[in-house]
Design an enzyme around this catalytic site. Structure first.
Site, mmCIF file in Angstrom:
data_model
loop_
_atom_site.group_PDB
_atom_site.id
_atom_site.type_symbol
_atom_site.label_atom_id
_atom_site.label_comp_id
_atom_site.label_asym_id
_atom_site.label_seq_id
_atom_site.Cartn_x
_atom_site.Cartn_y
_atom_site.Cartn_z
ATOM 1 N N GLY A 72 0.817 -1.212 0.000
ATOM 2 C CA GLY A 72 0.000 0.000 0.000
ATOM 3 C C GLY A 72 0.848 1.259 0.000
ATOM 4 O O GLY A 72 0.511 2.244 -0.678
ATOM 5 N N THR A 73 1.931 1.238 0.731
ATOM 6 C CA THR A 73 2.790 2.426 0.810
ATOM 7 C C THR A 73 3.350 2.779 -0.567
ATOM 8 O O THR A 73 3.367 3.947 -0.959
ATOM 9 C CB THR A 73 3.940 2.182 1.808
ATOM 10 O OG1 THR A 73 3.376 1.939 3.095
ATOM 11 C CG2 THR A 73 4.879 3.371 1.878
ATOM 12 N N ASN A 151 -7.650 3.698 9.615
ATOM 13 C CA ASN A 151 -7.147 2.424 10.135
ATOM 14 C C ASN A 151 -7.325 2.266 11.640
ATOM 15 O O ASN A 151 -7.413 1.157 12.142
ATOM 16 C CB ASN A 151 -5.663 2.263 9.776
ATOM 17 C CG ASN A 151 -4.845 3.462 10.147
ATOM 18 O OD1 ASN A 151 -5.212 4.599 9.858
ATOM 19 N ND2 ASN A 151 -3.725 3.248 10.812
ATOM 20 N N GLN A 179 -7.723 -0.151 4.097
ATOM 21 C CA GLN A 179 -8.587 -0.743 5.119
ATOM 22 C C GLN A 179 -9.984 -1.065 4.589
ATOM 23 O O GLN A 179 -10.688 -1.880 5.171
ATOM 24 C CB GLN A 179 -8.715 0.209 6.323
ATOM 25 C CG GLN A 179 -7.426 0.400 7.095
ATOM 26 C CD GLN A 179 -6.935 -0.874 7.765
ATOM 27 O OE1 GLN A 179 -7.675 -1.835 7.936
ATOM 28 N NE2 GLN A 179 -5.659 -0.891 8.153
ATOM 29 N N GLY A 200 -2.431 -6.334 -0.104
ATOM 30 C CA GLY A 200 -2.900 -7.714 -0.025
ATOM 31 C C GLY A 200 -3.063 -8.243 1.387
ATOM 32 O O GLY A 200 -4.050 -8.914 1.694
ATOM 33 N N HIS A 201 -2.116 -7.893 2.261
ATOM 34 C CA HIS A 201 -2.128 -8.550 3.577
ATOM 35 C C HIS A 201 -3.237 -8.047 4.495
ATOM 36 O O HIS A 201 -3.414 -8.559 5.593
ATOM 37 C CB HIS A 201 -0.761 -8.441 4.257
ATOM 38 C CG HIS A 201 -0.405 -7.088 4.766
ATOM 39 N ND1 HIS A 201 -0.478 -6.768 6.109
ATOM 40 C CD2 HIS A 201 0.027 -5.988 4.152
ATOM 41 C CE1 HIS A 201 -0.095 -5.531 6.275
ATOM 42 N NE2 HIS A 201 0.217 -5.028 5.104
ATOM 43 N N THR A 237 10.215 -7.326 -11.913
ATOM 44 C CA THR A 237 9.570 -8.619 -12.156
ATOM 45 C C THR A 237 8.385 -8.804 -11.220
ATOM 46 O O THR A 237 8.490 -8.548 -10.020
ATOM 47 C CB THR A 237 10.592 -9.762 -11.925
ATOM 48 O OG1 THR A 237 11.689 -9.533 -12.798
ATOM 49 C CG2 THR A 237 9.979 -11.125 -12.198
ATOM 50 N N CYS A 325 3.740 4.494 23.605
ATOM 51 C CA CYS A 325 4.761 3.568 24.072
ATOM 52 C C CYS A 325 4.821 2.291 23.255
ATOM 53 O O CYS A 325 5.771 1.539 23.339
ATOM 54 C CB CYS A 325 4.526 3.236 25.534
ATOM 55 S SG CYS A 325 5.108 4.560 26.582
#
Lengths: 402, 298
Positions: A72-73, A151, A179, A200-201, A237, A325
């Site tokens: 996505g990035t 997100n 998302q 995809g993930h 590729t 944190c």
């Protein structure tokens, strides 16, 4: 005790059918899709099929509008940089201040490079002001980039309407839909959205594969230059096994779309109601009436998110937190701050994001486990007493320096 | 999730001495809700011997903040106040078998709370030290004195280390320059008179912007445009294509794509590449367009 995974907005498990479809592309069908021989053409056909499966989920008009990327990035960066390079007479980007760092960090860099970036503010529910947006649309704007759904909170933005408004002014419109894809229906051919990013993930395909949808006719400048893959729009590729997996994941997402919006949503609502009814001084963040069906982000006041996550992890429950944190930054989630969530709550937000793999029994166990964890941490907090939160916490706990 | 030592995890899951201490006669409050870390340390001190008979804490913060608070109370119980004042943040971290570098500020908060509680017991104004220093980090309200103390006590060398130990500089980064000045001062003191101290390792501010390029005359501009086109032509000619300058109109540069380049599937990519080179060479944003896009009356 089986672990419970409620961090699906971070990443999802691969669907077994996706893995099964991918396996032959590591062994039997290992050819390079660009090669002319049978090994390559076999893979080329599989990529074409996957392109069609993704086209169908997105409601894109042509399968050639699908460009495979690594994530996505990369899709986000390609979209914005392409729009700026293709229109050098335009120097302005419009986005929001609750975007994913994939957009915000790029925009910070663009500002250093001399571009102008307008970040739309959100209200306390995480909604943008359309009138403010309209007032910013002019012929200096190269691209508008607004996430389809947030997100952290799941809040859905009116991207279709925003794209119409941008299009009417001749401005390109991109949406980071990482998302949203697979969770809510999308029909790009009936919108004025020019570019869309997906990953995809986030929808039960593997990590390392993304897509940039690029409407036919849009001016485009590739980010990666080199070979002629993806019609010269993204050299390199093709990650063929992952592309095949993504195609199957998209087909499955279409089949499960109703389940996302009924079963998953019902479990999400049950979880949220169960927690809110048992724990005082907590509330869901974002626009709860208009959000992704799988997401709830709850702010537990007077305690800090990392502690909650550590104790949840100990009992086998995985969520995530906008707490500073946990992130390595030192400030609480920019999304919570943008919505004006008070510090007493912003540090203690926990996001539960479900998937079709979650069960009723799991949700029952989470509802049972969270309240004692919150109580345990509040017992340690200087902002909490036997009778509940201390009155005026900042005055009651008056540090020598602050 | 951070990689915490077993001892950090143990003190987080089973904190010692937590909750209010009714008989406390020395209380130190440090941190704030804005910063995301706050610690109240409560001491029960024997007035005769000045021995810390009991110590409790209440902490708002992450796992390592709670573990550091728990460790601190265990370390100081039984110590005299003077002995306790010698406890450093590193002692707290060591007691826990170490903290991740990014979490060292939790141990610093413990040390600060200890100093504040002892000052409170003694009726002293502990905050005076900090009020002397200029406010450096506005995001986390950290002043110069605190940064200097922590830099000296922990032998820090970089802005990043200062952020790990104090949080200062971890927000908007506007204070990095101020932190660098403090680092430079402490490092000069460390080096001693006549010795040259190394500069801080982490440059805090971006390089100064380059001065604006001299504005080119139209003749100079066209010469540079031709230079760029000449540099790409051999590459295009190898693929049986070519490019020539058609016209320049303001920020729009029109080119004739010839041979195989004309109507090629990669035309947009070719023009994009040329445009990028043009922008870099001319130092201004320009648009490279095919001659077919030229206005009819041009």
């Amino acid at each position: 005790m089986e672990p419970i995974y409620l961090d699906n907005n971070a990443t999802t498990r691969c669907d077994p059918a996706v893995v099964e479809a991918m396996l032959p592309f590591f062994t039997e069908h290992f050819g390079n899709a660009s090669s002319i021989h049978a090994f390559g053409s076999e893979v080329g056909k599989a990529l074409k099929k996957a392109r069609g499966q993704i086209q169908a989920l997105l409601g894109a008009e042509h399968d050639s509008e699908i460009i495979f990327t690594s994530c996505g990035t990369e899709s986000d960066s390609t979209a914005i940089l392409s729009a700026l390079k293709a229109q050098p007479d335009r120097n302005t980007v419009i986005t929001t201040n609750v975007e994913h760092p994939a957009i915000l960090t790029l925009c910070e860099w663009l500002e250093k490079e001399g571009y102008i970036v307008h970040k739309l503010k959100v209200d306390k529910k995480g909604r943008i002001d359309i009138d403010e947006y309209k007032s910013l649309l002019n012929d200096r704007v190269a691209i508008v980039s607004v996430m389809w759904a947030n997100n952290e909170t799941g809040t859905i933005f009116p991207v279709e309407e925003m794209a119409e408004l941008a299009s009417a002014k001749g401005i390109m419109f991109h949406t980071d839909a990482v998302q949203a894809v697979g969770k809510i229906p999308i029909d790009l051919k009936n919108t004025r959205i020019d570019m869309l990013s997906l990953s995809g993930h986030k929808l039960h395909a593997p990590k390392g594969i993304g897509v940039l949808y690029l409407r036919r006719g849009c001016r485009f400048r590739p980010l990666l230059r080199g070979g002629h893959q993806e019609r010269g729009r993204r050299a390199g590729t093709e990650n063929s096994a992952s592309i095949v997996g993504l195609g199957v994941a998209c087909e499955l997402a279409m089949q499960h779309m109703e389940e996302e919006n009924t079963t998953v949503k019902r479990l999400r609502d049950k979880l949220e109601k169960g927690l809110l009814s048992q724990i005082t001084h907590c509330f869901p963040t974002g626009d709860v009436s208009n959000r992704l069906p799988n997401t709830c982000n709850i702010a537990f006041e007077y305690i800090e998110g990392e502690g909650i996550l550590m104790l949840l992890n100990k009992v086998g429950i995985a969520g995530s937190s906008g707490s500073a944190c946990t992130s390595g930054s030192l400030e609480p989630s920019h999304v919570m701050r943008a919505m004006g969530i008070p510090y007493t709550a912003a540090h203690g937000t926990i996001r539960f994001s479900l998937s079709r793999y979650n069960t009723e029994a799991e949700i029952d166990r989470v509802i049972a486990e969270v309240p004692p964890i919150v109580a345990q941490l509040r017992k340690l907090s200087p902002y909490w007493s036997d009778k509940g939160p201390v009155a005026n916490p900042e005055a009651a706990f008056a540090p020598t320096y602050a | 999730m951070w990689e915490y030592s077993d001892k950090v995890r143990e003190h987080f899951f089973n904190p010692r001495n937590s909750g209010p201490l009714e008989e406390a006669n020395g209380i130190g409050d440090v941190g704030s809700i804005q910063c995301g870390d706050a610690l109240r340390l409560m001491l029960k001190v024997d007035p005769e011997t000045e021995i810390i008979q009991d110590a409790h804490f209440q902490t708002f913060g992450c796992g390592s903040a709670i573990a550091s608070s728990s460790a601190l109370t265990e370390i100081i119980k039984g110590m005299t106040l003077d002995q306790a004042l010698e406890v450093s943040n590193q002692n707290i971290a060591d007691y826990l078998d170490g903290l991740p570098p990014e979490k060292m500020h939790c141990s610093v908060m413990g040390r600060e709370a200890l100093q504040a509680a002892i000052a409170n017991y003694r009726g002293e104004e502990w905050s005076d030290d900090h009020e002397e220093g200029a406010l450096i980090c506005k995001c986390f309200a950290i002043d110069a004195v605190m940064i200097e103390d922590v830099v000296k006590a922990n032998n820090l060398n970089t802005v990043e280390e200062v952020t790990f130990y104090t949080k200062a500089g971890g927000g908007c980064a506007a204070c990095h320059e101020g932190i660098e000045e403090i680092l430079a001062k402490v490092m000069a003191e460390r080096a001693g008179p006549g010795e040259v101290s190394p500069p801080p390792a982490c440059p805090a501010t971006p390089e100064a912007p380059k001065p604006p390029a001299k504005k080119l005359s139209i003749v100079e501009k066209i010469a540079k445009i031709q230079e760029v086109l000449e540099s790409v032509r051999p590459m295009l000619q190898r693929d049986h294509g070519d490019v020539e300058l058609a016209d320049v109109q303001g920020k729009k540069i029109y080119v004739h794509l010839k041979g195989a380049c004309s109507g090629c599937m990669m035309e947009a990519a070719t023009l994009g590449g040329i445009q990028q080179k043009m922008i870099e060479t001319l130092g201004e944003l320009v648009q490279v367009l095919p001659s077919s896009h030229m206005p009819v009356d041009a």
